[in-house]
Structures are given as structure tokens and as C-alpha cells.
Design an enzyme around this catalytic site. Sequence first.
Site, PDB file in Angstrom:
ATOM      1  N   HIS A 102       0.808  -1.220   0.000  1.00  0.00           N
ATOM      2  CA  HIS A 102       0.000   0.000   0.000  1.00  0.00           C
ATOM      3  C   HIS A 102       0.839   1.266   0.000  1.00  0.00           C
ATOM      4  O   HIS A 102       0.316   2.364   0.233  1.00  0.00           O
ATOM      5  CB  HIS A 102      -0.942  -0.009   1.210  1.00  0.00           C
ATOM      6  CG  HIS A 102      -1.824  -1.216   1.249  1.00  0.00           C
ATOM      7  ND1 HIS A 102      -1.553  -2.322   2.027  1.00  0.00           N
ATOM      8  CD2 HIS A 102      -2.953  -1.516   0.557  1.00  0.00           C
ATOM      9  CE1 HIS A 102      -2.496  -3.235   1.832  1.00  0.00           C
ATOM     10  NE2 HIS A 102      -3.346  -2.777   0.945  1.00  0.00           N
ATOM     11  N   HIS A 122      -6.513  -0.037  -3.404  1.00  0.00           N
ATOM     12  CA  HIS A 122      -7.367  -0.138  -4.569  1.00  0.00           C
ATOM     13  C   HIS A 122      -7.265   1.133  -5.412  1.00  0.00           C
ATOM     14  O   HIS A 122      -7.182   2.234  -4.881  1.00  0.00           O
ATOM     15  CB  HIS A 122      -8.817  -0.440  -4.177  1.00  0.00           C
ATOM     16  CG  HIS A 122      -9.454   0.532  -3.227  1.00  0.00           C
ATOM     17  ND1 HIS A 122      -9.031   0.725  -1.917  1.00  0.00           N
ATOM     18  CD2 HIS A 122     -10.497   1.396  -3.421  1.00  0.00           C
ATOM     19  CE1 HIS A 122      -9.794   1.628  -1.333  1.00  0.00           C
ATOM     20  NE2 HIS A 122     -10.681   2.056  -2.215  1.00  0.00           N
ATOM     21  N   GLY A 156     -11.694  -2.019  -8.419  1.00  0.00           N
ATOM     22  CA  GLY A 156     -12.642  -1.261  -9.220  1.00  0.00           C
ATOM     23  C   GLY A 156     -12.281  -1.117 -10.686  1.00  0.00           C
ATOM     24  O   GLY A 156     -12.764  -0.208 -11.357  1.00  0.00           O
ATOM     25  N   SER A 177     -15.218  -8.743  -8.789  1.00  0.00           N
ATOM     26  CA  SER A 177     -16.629  -8.689  -9.193  1.00  0.00           C
ATOM     27  C   SER A 177     -16.805  -8.484 -10.686  1.00  0.00           C
ATOM     28  O   SER A 177     -17.807  -8.919 -11.257  1.00  0.00           O
ATOM     29  CB  SER A 177     -17.357  -7.583  -8.427  1.00  0.00           C
ATOM     30  OG  SER A 177     -16.765  -6.317  -8.673  1.00  0.00           O
TER      31      SER A 177
END
Length: 207
Positions: A102, A122, A156, A177
Site C-alpha cells: 500500500h 485499490h 474497481g 466482481s
Amino acid sequence: MELHLISPGSIPLQRFAEIAAEVHPHVQFIHLREKQSTAKEMLETLQRMLQLGVPAQKLVINDRVDVASAAQIGGVHLAHHSLPIRQVKQISQGLLIGRSVHSVEEAIRCVAEGADYLFYGHIYTSSSKPGLSPRGIDALREVAASVSIPVIGIGGIGPDQVQEVMQQGAQGIAVISGIVHAADPLNAAMQYASKLNERRSFHAANS
């Protein structure tokens, strides 16, 4: 230019195994990230994916070095709470070792410890990180420029964002997803793969 598929931890393991078997020709790595599952359940899921034809070298499990060794798969992906990279390398018998990072400082440290690739994110607003602000593409570019091993963008990323992510120096993208929850997971995986192939062709033509 790698496409990584990650299990969401919210669908039946059998269903994820079926999706993995369907899309694996278009995906370089398939990650089993199941924080609520037992070691036995994860081992059985990996074995099921192998039975369905997913190549062992494409399979990666989060955190569980023991399960990776038992299943004789290709890799293990570590987080900040996992065993240290150096210790995993000593016991991993050639497993590919990834690490989520990160910051630039964390990325440099993980490379020094022997990581083979890094996840950074992200990048965009993500349904798997509700309420958390994305780190953005500028931060991705800084991390990718700071290390010599592949950095994979996560968070995303839809097909329309692939080019932007890759332009920051990333060597691939990781998707949850966007494939798993798509109405047609195979078609979704093919869309991502097509965008990565476009980038690969552009890179080859200009290198």
C-alpha cells in the site's frame, strides 16, 4: 500483461471453481482468497479446479502456504498479517510469492525480502472496499516505478479502465466482481483479456 481473477469470498466455492474452469484460458492466475473457509474446504476447492482442468501453475492461494504445498499449486499471495516473505521462501519449495502493498516503502521492502510480484490498490472506488477512498493511478505509477518486479493493479478496474492502469507501469490487473459477478463471466474475462492484448500489441509495436 497479466489478468488475475480473485475469488470474492461471497459465493459458494463450488461455483467459483466452475467459473475458474470456464475462464482460465483467458486468465493468467486464479486466486483463492477465502478468509472464512477452512483449510480443508480450500484444499478441496483447489483440487476441484484441478479436476476441472485449471492448470496447477495458474492457481494461487491467499495466505495459506500449507494448503498451497498440499495442493501442489503454483503460488501463494501474502498480506501484511501473513508469514514474512523470507520465511515463506524457505519453506515454499518454489512457489510463486505475491504480496499486497500500500506504499512505495512497503513495495521496496517486499522486493528486498524476495517477493515475485506485488498487488497495489485499490485504484478506483471498489465494492469490495466500501467507504474507503481509492489510492488512485498516480500512486500506482509511483509504486510501479519504484520496483523491478511486476506490479498488478487492483480495485474497481473495469475493461474501460485497463488502458489507463497499464499506462502507469502496471504489468497486469486483478479483478473480482468484474468477472465473478458478471452476467456472463466468460464474456467478461474475454473483454478484459482483449483490452490487455491491445495493450500488449501496442507495447510490442513501440518497444
